[in-house]
Design a protein around this motif. Structure first.
Motif: not given
Length: 336
Positions: A115-119, A128-132, A321-322
Motif C-alpha cells: 500500500a505504501g509503495t503504491y502510494l 499508467g499502471r506502473e505504480p501497481l 523512498a519505497a
C-alpha cells in the motif's frame, strides 16, 4: 489452411530464435560473473547486461530490430514459466514452523509495503499502471512479481522496465547497506535474517545479503522471504478482482488469476504434498534461474536512459523512498 497455420507458427518461432539465443547467452555471461564474484547475484547481472546493451547504439539497433521478437518472448513467456517453477521452492510446512506471530507479522509488513509503495508511485506520478507494478516488485519478490502483476494490468515489457530497474537497483544496494546497518544496530543473526527476508526484494539478493551474517541468518532469511513469495498469488488475484469490479474495457479484460499464477499455486501444492526427487527439484531450480535470467535480460533491454531522463530524479527518489519504507517497517515489526 492448417498447413498455412503451421507455416506461420514456424516462421514466428524462427523470428524469435535470435533474440532468445542472445538472452540465453546473457544468462551464461551472468553465471560467469556470479562465479567470479559470488556476492553479485546472477539475476542482477542479467538485468544489468540488458540495460547496458540497450544504451549502446549498435546493440540497441539490433534489440529494436532482428532481436526484438525473441527479446519480447523472453521478457513475457520466460518470466511466466520461471514464476511457475518458483513455486517448487516453497514448502508450506517450512513456513508454518516460523510460528503464527511471525507469519502474521510478515503478512502485515507485506500489505503495508504494498500500500505504501503504491502510494509513493502515485505521488511520484509514475505513468499508467506502473505504480501497481512498482508496489508488487518492492513488496513481494522483485522482478518476478512485476511480471506476475503485469499479467493483470496488461502492461507491456516497456512499462515493466522502470519498476524492474528500481527493484534491481535497491535490492543491489541492500547487499552492501543492510549488513553494515545490522552490525551497527547490534542485531543477532536471527534478527538480521528476519529483517533481510522481510525487506529485500529478489530471492537471490536475499541470499547474497543474509549469508554475510552466517548460516543461521541465511536459513531464517530464506524462509521469511519465501513466505513473501507465497503472497504473490493472493495479491495478484485481489488486484485482478479489483480491476474487474472497477469495470471499463480494461477491467473486463483483466484476469482474476492468470494461468501461470495458478501454475505457481499448483507447484507449491506439489512440493508441499509430494516427495519430489531431489534431482527433479535441482533441475527445476536451474531451469527457473535460466528462464528468469532470460526474462530479466529482456526487461533490462527495454530500458532507455534517454526516455527516463524526464522522470529520472523523481523515479529514483520514489524507489529509494519505497526501499526505506519497507526497511523501516520490516525492522520495526519483524526484526525485533
Amino acid at each position: 489452411m492448417a498447413h498455412r497455420g503451421v507455416t506461420d507458427r514456424g516462421a514466428a518461432l524462427q523470428a524469435q530464435l535470435p533474440g532468445l539465443a542472445v538472452a540465453l547467452a546473457a544468462v551464461g555471461v551472468a553465471l560467469f560473473v556470479h562465479l567470479a564474484i559470488p556476492a553479485v547475484p546472477q539475476l542482477t547481472v542479467c538485468v544489468v547486461l540488458g540495460v547496458v546493451a540497450a544504451q549502446v547504439p549498435r546493440t540497441r539497433r539490433a534489440l529494436d530490430g532482428l532481436l526484438r521478437p525473441g527479446i519480447a518472448t523472453a521478457a513475457k513467456r520466460c518470466m511466466r514459466l520461471g514464476v511457475v517453477l518458483l513455486g517448487l521452492q516453497l514448502v508450506v510446512g517450512d513456513l508454518l514452523r516460523l510460528g503464527w506471530l511471525t507469519i502474521l507479522a510478515v503478512i502485515g509488513v507485506t500489505v503495508v509495503a504494498f500500500a505504501g509503495t503504491y502510494l509513493i508511485g502515485r505521488i511520484a506520478r509514475l505513468p499508467g499502471r506502473e505504480p501497481l507494478l512498482f508496489a508488487a516488485g518492492f513488496a513481494i519478490c522483485g522482478a518476478s512479481a512485476v511480471g506476475a502483476m503485469a499479467a493483470v494490468t496488461r502492461s507491456d515489457p516497456r512499462e515493466q522496465s522502470r519498476p524492474v530497474a528500481l527493484v534491481t537497483l535497491c535490492g543491489t544496494l541492500a547487499i552492501v547497506v543492510l549488513p553494515l546497518l545490522g552490525t551497527a544496530f547490534g542485531m543477532t543473526p536471527t534478527e538480521f535474517g528476519r529483517w533481510t527476508g522481510a525487506s529485500v526484494h529478489d530471492v537471490g539478493q536475499v541470499v547474497a545479503t543474509a549469508q554475510q551474517a552466517g548460516g543461521a541468518a541465511l536459513a531464517v532469511a530464506i524462509v521469511v522471504k519465501l513466505l513473501r513469495v507465497l503472497l504473490l498469488a493472493p495479491l495478484v488475484a485481489v488486484t485482478g478482482l479489483v480491476l474487474r469490479l472497477r469495470g471499463g474495457a480494461e477491467g473486463r479484460r483483466a484476469p482474476i488469476v492468470p494461468l501461470f499464477v495458478a501454475g505457481f499455486i499448483l507447484a507449491v501444492a506439489l512440493r508441499s504434498l509430494l516427495p519430489l526427487p531431489l534431482g527433479v527439484l535441482s533441475a527445476a531450480q536451474v531451469l527457473q534461474t535460466i528462464l528468469l535470467g532470460m526474462a530479466l535480460f529482456g526487461l533490462g533491454a527495454g530500458i532507455r536512459f534517454a526516455e527516463l531522463a524526464s522522470t529520472g530524479v523523481r523515479t529514483a527518489v520514489a524507489g529509494l523512498a519505497a526501499w526505506g519504507l519497507i526497511g523501516v517497517v520490516a525492522y520495526a515489526v519483524v526484526a525485533r
